[in-house]
Structure formats: structure tokens, C-alpha cells
Design a protein around this motif. Structure first.
Motif, mmCIF file in Angstrom:
data_model
loop_
_atom_site.group_PDB
_atom_site.id
_atom_site.type_symbol
_atom_site.label_atom_id
_atom_site.label_comp_id
_atom_site.label_asym_id
_atom_site.label_seq_id
_atom_site.Cartn_x
_atom_site.Cartn_y
_atom_site.Cartn_z
ATOM 1 N N ALA A 96 0.821 -1.215 0.000
ATOM 2 C CA ALA A 96 0.000 0.000 0.000
ATOM 3 C C ALA A 96 0.854 1.264 0.000
ATOM 4 O O ALA A 96 0.346 2.353 -0.279
ATOM 5 N N TRP A 97 2.147 1.124 0.340
ATOM 6 C CA TRP A 97 3.036 2.296 0.369
ATOM 7 C C TRP A 97 3.887 2.415 -0.881
ATOM 8 O O TRP A 97 4.766 3.281 -0.958
ATOM 9 N N ARG A 98 3.616 1.584 -1.887
ATOM 10 C CA ARG A 98 4.411 1.624 -3.129
ATOM 11 C C ARG A 98 4.344 2.987 -3.796
ATOM 12 O O ARG A 98 5.254 3.392 -4.531
ATOM 13 N N PHE A 99 3.231 3.720 -3.548
ATOM 14 C CA PHE A 99 3.119 5.033 -4.206
ATOM 15 C C PHE A 99 4.220 5.997 -3.753
ATOM 16 O O PHE A 99 4.552 6.943 -4.477
ATOM 17 N N LEU A 100 4.795 5.761 -2.578
ATOM 18 C CA LEU A 100 5.836 6.689 -2.097
ATOM 19 C C LEU A 100 7.063 6.660 -3.008
ATOM 20 O O LEU A 100 7.469 7.710 -3.525
ATOM 21 N N PRO A 101 7.660 5.478 -3.283
ATOM 22 C CA PRO A 101 8.772 5.497 -4.238
ATOM 23 C C PRO A 101 8.313 5.714 -5.683
ATOM 24 O O PRO A 101 8.971 6.430 -6.430
ATOM 25 N N ASP A 102 7.166 5.118 -6.038
ATOM 26 C CA ASP A 102 6.766 5.153 -7.451
ATOM 27 C C ASP A 102 6.336 6.541 -7.907
ATOM 28 O O ASP A 102 6.636 6.965 -9.018
ATOM 29 N N GLU A 103 5.579 7.266 -7.052
ATOM 30 C CA GLU A 103 5.028 8.556 -7.474
ATOM 31 C C GLU A 103 5.810 9.746 -6.923
ATOM 32 O O GLU A 103 5.821 10.805 -7.530
ATOM 33 N N TYR A 104 6.435 9.566 -5.756
ATOM 34 C CA TYR A 104 7.120 10.709 -5.133
ATOM 35 C C TYR A 104 8.638 10.532 -5.078
ATOM 36 O O TYR A 104 9.343 11.463 -4.702
ATOM 37 N N GLY A 105 9.126 9.343 -5.410
ATOM 38 C CA GLY A 105 10.566 9.090 -5.322
ATOM 39 C C GLY A 105 11.087 9.093 -3.904
ATOM 40 O O GLY A 105 12.263 9.352 -3.648
ATOM 41 N N ILE A 106 10.203 8.789 -2.923
ATOM 42 C CA ILE A 106 10.574 8.828 -1.499
ATOM 43 C C ILE A 106 10.721 7.391 -0.988
ATOM 44 O O ILE A 106 9.785 6.589 -1.125
ATOM 45 N N PRO A 107 11.846 7.048 -0.373
ATOM 46 C CA PRO A 107 11.988 5.713 0.229
ATOM 47 C C PRO A 107 11.086 5.563 1.454
ATOM 48 O O PRO A 107 10.819 6.534 2.162
ATOM 49 N N CYS A 108 10.655 4.328 1.678
ATOM 50 C CA CYS A 108 9.803 4.033 2.831
ATOM 51 C C CYS A 108 10.312 2.765 3.504
ATOM 52 O O CYS A 108 10.672 1.802 2.814
ATOM 53 N N ALA A 109 10.373 2.785 4.816
ATOM 54 C CA ALA A 109 10.733 1.575 5.568
ATOM 55 C C ALA A 109 9.675 1.345 6.638
ATOM 56 O O ALA A 109 9.417 2.235 7.456
ATOM 57 N N MET A 121 19.122 3.559 1.368
ATOM 58 C CA MET A 121 18.456 3.899 0.104
ATOM 59 C C MET A 121 18.825 5.308 -0.341
ATOM 60 O O MET A 121 19.091 5.546 -1.517
ATOM 61 N N VAL A 122 18.840 6.256 0.612
ATOM 62 C CA VAL A 122 19.178 7.640 0.248
ATOM 63 C C VAL A 122 20.602 7.700 -0.295
ATOM 64 O O VAL A 122 20.879 8.340 -1.319
ATOM 65 N N GLU A 123 21.522 7.002 0.382
ATOM 66 C CA GLU A 123 22.919 7.051 -0.067
ATOM 67 C C GLU A 123 23.099 6.403 -1.438
ATOM 68 O O GLU A 123 23.935 6.817 -2.226
ATOM 69 N N ALA A 124 22.273 5.372 -1.735
ATOM 70 C CA ALA A 124 22.373 4.694 -3.028
ATOM 71 C C ALA A 124 21.555 5.400 -4.103
ATOM 72 O O ALA A 124 21.532 4.961 -5.257
ATOM 73 N N GLY A 125 20.834 6.465 -3.718
ATOM 74 C CA GLY A 125 19.985 7.167 -4.688
ATOM 75 C C GLY A 125 18.842 6.311 -5.178
ATOM 76 O O GLY A 125 18.407 6.410 -6.321
ATOM 77 N N ARG A 126 18.337 5.465 -4.290
ATOM 78 C CA ARG A 126 17.312 4.493 -4.672
ATOM 79 C C ARG A 126 16.080 4.711 -3.793
ATOM 80 O O ARG A 126 16.205 5.040 -2.613
ATOM 81 N N ALA A 127 14.898 4.546 -4.351
ATOM 82 C CA ALA A 127 13.670 4.637 -3.551
ATOM 83 C C ALA A 127 12.888 3.338 -3.694
ATOM 84 O O ALA A 127 12.642 2.858 -4.801
ATOM 85 N N ASP A 128 12.526 2.763 -2.540
ATOM 86 C CA ASP A 128 11.804 1.488 -2.541
ATOM 87 C C ASP A 128 11.008 1.403 -1.242
ATOM 88 O O ASP A 128 11.101 2.288 -0.386
ATOM 89 N N VAL A 129 10.233 0.343 -1.087
ATOM 90 C CA VAL A 129 9.579 0.069 0.197
ATOM 91 C C VAL A 129 10.304 -1.113 0.829
ATOM 92 O O VAL A 129 10.360 -2.194 0.237
ATOM 93 N N VAL A 130 10.895 -0.892 1.995
ATOM 94 C CA VAL A 130 11.589 -1.962 2.722
ATOM 95 C C VAL A 130 10.724 -2.356 3.903
ATOM 96 O O VAL A 130 10.313 -1.502 4.701
ATOM 97 N N ASN A 131 10.457 -3.631 4.010
ATOM 98 C CA ASN A 131 9.655 -4.122 5.140
ATOM 99 C C ASN A 131 10.601 -4.533 6.267
ATOM 100 O O ASN A 131 11.140 -5.634 6.265
ATOM 101 N N ALA A 132 10.806 -3.619 7.215
ATOM 102 C CA ALA A 132 11.684 -3.906 8.356
ATOM 103 C C ALA A 132 10.881 -4.437 9.545
ATOM 104 O O ALA A 132 11.347 -4.407 10.684
ATOM 105 N N TYR A 133 9.677 -4.888 9.287
ATOM 106 C CA TYR A 133 8.803 -5.435 10.350
ATOM 107 C C TYR A 133 8.146 -6.710 9.806
ATOM 108 O O TYR A 133 6.948 -6.922 9.964
ATOM 109 N N ALA A 134 8.972 -7.545 9.177
ATOM 110 C CA ALA A 134 8.449 -8.690 8.433
ATOM 111 C C ALA A 134 7.863 -9.765 9.345
ATOM 112 O O ALA A 134 7.152 -10.644 8.873
ATOM 113 N N ARG A 135 8.148 -9.699 10.664
ATOM 114 C CA ARG A 135 7.554 -10.719 11.530
ATOM 115 C C ARG A 135 6.049 -10.498 11.677
ATOM 116 O O ARG A 135 5.336 -11.359 12.184
#
Ligand code: SF4
Length: 332
Positions: free
Chosen positions: A174-187, A206-220
Motif C-alpha cells: 500500500a506504500w508503493r506510491f511513495l517510491p513510485d510517485e514521489y521518489g521517497i523511500p519508505c521503511a 536507500m538515500v545514499e544509493a539514490g534508490r527509492a523502494d519500500v523496505v519491510n523492516a517489520y516482516a515478523r
């Protein structure tokens, strides 16, 4: 920016900022449901509590928030209104069963985390043919508010820490729009110190690599598609409507109200209560705090005229409020 007020409390309680380099700044976002409830809605709830024969049920956080006249549900209760604190809408359902001659209203406050419970209560009431349970829905949706912050451009954000509990329901996708539409990384983060540090690390990488994606850091807990049965209950009972948020004004399609098939449970339609347009508490800057443009200690009333014992605004009352978090843990 951490969207969630629960994250703000965890970040300050565990001293996370003291572990970060000065290049990383965390901003509190609008993720406190009680805080973003518009003053007019609160005034409406207080007026509703005074209607003859009504039992008003609510989560405890709401009861001390002052309405625009300075009166809270706690004061209405002291003056004779039947206001009861419950832990779940299913408690309100039980109260309705036990009081068939009374009209029982549940104040539906919260994001996608609590809305499925409200939906479940209405589904159960309908299945039982219960006719005295009502919902005053102040439920709100988190992605539209995140869009509103980014569209306003008042704060320059490099990344967003996604709300762990909300995302357990709506799913990381549901947060894919952040990288896809705004170029903002989300974790997406949980609420333990290491959860939050993992999310910050993911954003920095992600910021240092110039990359925007959604990272799930709460996968449990969080899955890409979320909780299908919770989403189904919400979709069956609610439709999205424009909603007013404190500090933002009206955000399109950001609120939930019962669909026509469940309209008889809708307190907003069932009760002819009118209130005058509300004004915010004088001097309170909750709206700026919720939009991330003001840090709570920079409010002129913080810690002096406004404390948890004598709160001026909801951000100091709520257990998820940013002002309460800074007051409890800030500077320590
Ligand atoms: Fe409002 Fe109090 Fe927060 Fe200031 S410190 S913004 S008055 S809740």
C-alpha cells in the motif's frame, strides 16, 4: 518522518536520536488518531453524549481531550452524561445487548488499525438484529494524509518510516506510491528499538544509493498484501469519504463512513445533533506539530501552560501525541 505517534514515543523513550549522527533528523508525523480528530467532530461527540438516553462509549484517550469550548467528555460525564470507556467496539456491542432500551454510540477513532474492529461490531450487530448500536465514525486512512504532507511541500522529507500496525492491516504494498510517485523511500518499522534502527538504516542506505523502494523492516508481522479478512470487513462496511483532519483541513477520500447498507448504524445520520464550527484552543499549535513543521518544545505553551496534567491540545493528551512524548522523554 515517522508517520506513527507510537513510533515517536518509542523513538524518544529509547533515546534513538542520541544514537544517530547529526545528519539524520527524525520528524514526528500525523499518526495520532486522537490528535488528528477535528475539533468539530469532538464537539459533536460531546453534544451527542448529552442526548437523553444515550450511552456514549469511547476509547480512554478521547475522554480528556478538550473540545472547542474547553469542555471534554470527562466533564460531560461529571455533569451527568453516560460516558463509558471501553477497550474495543465489541464492548460497546455488549453494552447495547445489555441495555435494549438505550441507544449506545461507539466513537470510532483510529486508522486502518482499529477500523476493522468497528466494522466487525457492525457486522455482528446486523447479524443479531441489534437496533440500538450506533457508530460515530471518525476513522481515517493513512496514505491520503501522507500524500497531503508530500503535496503541501512544507517539509523536505528524505524518507518515511511506515506505521507498523497500520501496515499489518493494509500491507506493505500500500506504500508503493511513495517510491513510485514521489521518489521517497519508505521503511516499515515495528516498535522495538532495533526495529526503528533497522528502518532508519534501510532509509539511509536507500538515500545514499539514490534508490527509492519500500523496505519491510517489520516482516515478523507485516505481509506485502496485509490482512485480507480485516480489509474485507472494512470494505464491506465502510466507504471512503472526504474527511477533516486537525491541522490539514479536508483531505479527499481520507475518512470512512458506513455504506448505505449499514446506514442505520451511522450516528451521524441517526442523531440530529448540530454544533457551531469549532475553533482550536488559543495558542495551541497541534496542527503544525501534526504536519511536521513544528517540534513540540517550540510551542510557546509547551511544558508551561500545557502539560499532561493540564493539556491545552490533544497532542499533549493522547498516549500517541507528539507533545506528550516530548514532555515525557524529551531531553533525557
Ligand atoms: Fe498544543 Fe500543548 Fe502541543 Fe502546544 S504543547 S501544540 S498547546 S498540545
Amino acid at each position: 518522518m515517522e508517520f506513527c505517534g507510537g513510533h515517536t514515543h518509542a523513538i524518544l523513550r529509547y533515546g534513538i536520536p542520541s544514537l544517530l549522527p547529526p545528519t539524520v533528523e527524525l520528524l514526528s508525523g500525523p499518526g495520532c488518531p486522537v490528535c488528528v480528530t477535528a475539533a468539530t467532530e469532538l464537539d459533536w461527540a460531546i453534544a451527542l453524549s448529552k442526548v437523553e438516553g444515550v450511552i456514549l462509549t469511547t476509547f480512554g484517550d478521547m475522554i480528556r481531550v478538550p473540545g472547542s469550548g474547553g469542555v471534554s467528555l470527562a466533564q460531560a460525564k461529571a455533569e451527568g452524561a453516560d460516558v463509558r470507556v471501553v477497550y474495543s467496539p465489541l464492548d460497546a456491542l455488549q453494552i447495547a445487548r445489555q441495555n435494549p432500551a438505550r441507544r449506545v454510540v461507539f466513537l470510532g477513532v483510529g486508522f486502518e488499525t482499529t477500523a476493522p474492529m468497528s466494522a466487525s461490531a457492525l457486522l455482528a450487530a446486523q447479524a443479531e438484529g441489534l437496533e440500538n448500536l450506533y457508530l460515530f465514525s471518525m476513522h481515517k486512512l493513512t496514505p491520503p494524509a501522507t500524500r497531503a504532507i508530500l503535496d503541501a511541500g512544507e517539509v523536505a522529507l528524505d524518507g518515511i518510516i511506515g506505521p507498523g500496525h497500520v501496515t499489518t492491516v493494509i500491507g506493505a504494498d500500500a506504500w508503493r506510491f511513495l517510491p513510485d510517485e514521489y521518489g521517497i523511500p519508505c521503511a516499515i518499522a515495528g516498535f522495538e528499538p532495533l526495529d526503528l534502527l533497522r528502518a532508519v538504516l534501510a532509509l539511509v542506505e536507500m538515500v545514499e544509493a539514490g534508490r527509492a523502494d519500500v523496505v519491510n523492516a517489520y516482516a515478523r508481522t507485516v505481509r506485502p498484501a496485509g490482512n485480507a479478512s480485516a480489509q474485507a470487513a472494512m470494505a464491506q462496511v465502510f466507504e471512503a469519504v472526504d474527511a477533516e483532519w486537525r491541522g490539514f483541513g479536508v483531505i479527499p477520500a481520507s475518512g470512512l463512513r458506513p455504506r448505505q447498507a449499514y446506514a442505520r448504524f451511522d450516528a451521524a445520520r441517526a442523531f440530529a445533533v448540530t454544533v457551531t464550527p469549532a475553533r482550536e484552543p488559543p495558542g495551541c499549535r497541534c496542527g503544525d506539530v501534526l504536519r511536521g513543521v513544528l517540534s513540540p518544545p517550540d510551542c510557546a505553551l509547551f511544558g508551561r501552560l500545557c502539560t499532561p496534567q493540564n493539556p491545552v491540545g490533544p497532542c499533549m493528551v493522547s498516549a500517541e501525541g507528539a507533545c506528550a512524548a516530548y514532555y515525557q522523554y524529551g531531553g533525557r
